[in-house]
Design an enzyme around this catalytic site. Structure first.
Site, PDB file in Angstrom:
ATOM      1  N   ASP A  45      -9.357  65.314  84.445  1.00  0.00           N
ATOM      2  CA  ASP A  45     -10.381  65.128  85.479  1.00  0.00           C
ATOM      3  C   ASP A  45      -9.959  64.057  86.477  1.00  0.00           C
ATOM      4  O   ASP A  45     -10.234  64.170  87.678  1.00  0.00           O
ATOM      5  CB  ASP A  45     -11.731  64.753  84.855  1.00  0.00           C
TER       6      ASP A  45
ATOM      7  N   GLU B 149     -15.044  67.344  95.466  1.00  0.00           N
ATOM      8  CA  GLU B 149     -14.764  68.762  95.304  1.00  0.00           C
ATOM      9  C   GLU B 149     -16.052  69.556  95.400  1.00  0.00           C
ATOM     10  O   GLU B 149     -17.076  69.174  94.830  1.00  0.00           O
ATOM     11  CB  GLU B 149     -14.079  69.034  93.963  1.00  0.00           C
TER      12      GLU B 149
ATOM     13  N   ASP C 292     -14.147  64.292  91.259  1.00  0.00           N
ATOM     14  CA  ASP C 292     -14.204  65.614  90.649  1.00  0.00           C
ATOM     15  C   ASP C 292     -15.506  65.660  89.863  1.00  0.00           C
ATOM     16  O   ASP C 292     -15.594  65.127  88.760  1.00  0.00           O
ATOM     17  CB  ASP C 292     -12.994  65.813  89.734  1.00  0.00           C
TER      18      ASP C 292
END
Length: 153
Positions: A138, A66, A7
């Site tokens: 996260d 991502e 992420d």
């Protein structure tokens, strides 16, 4: 097969490593945190160094990153650049990358592309049979990203 989930961020990069042999297992998750004082370039060096250690330790066969959606923020460009540094590092290690959009993650794990974070977290916990949620947020997001890449392979 091991899947590394990322992420992206500049101050905090969420990461996770899942083992896809049955049952699915969460091997590791956490954050790569950079210090706020150094330049963006120096912070990216920190991220790349820590990412290299994770790759060497876990030897993932696939990485999931991502995709970034633009928001009006003074840090948007720096985050995109940090993401680029991560993609370059994965390429240098020969780790194939699957890029996933936030809506894909939500849809894949909950069936609803507009699910909220608690719904996604519940799905992560169910898929990995976890008693406690991955922390911090996260890292939990990185777990969801890794699961999505595995399910959509």
């Amino acid at each position: 097969m091991r899947v590394l989930g990322l992420d992206p961020g500049l101050a905090r990069v969420g990461y996770s490593v899942i083992e896809t042999d049955q049952p699915l297992t969460l091997l590791d998750c956490g954050i790569i945190r950079t210090r706020p004082g150094p330049s963006d370039g120096e912070r990216m060096v920190e991220i790349v160094g820590d990412l290299r250690q994770l790759i060497r330790l876990h030897r993932p066969a696939l990485a999931a990153v991502e995709m970034f959606f633009f928001y009006r923020s003074s840090k948007t460009i720096a985050v995109v650049q940090a993401r680029g540094a991560m993609l370059m590092t994965l390429a240098r290690f020969g780790v194939p990358v699957r890029e996933v959009q936030p809506m894909q993650v939500k849809r894949c794990l909950t069936g609803n592309g507009h699910a909220d974070k608690p719904e996604v977290l519940d799905a992560v916990m169910r898929e990995l049979q976890l008693r406690d949620p991955p922390r911090p947020d996260d890292a939990a997001d990185a777990v969801a990203i890794a699961l999505t890449a595995w399910f959509q392979r």
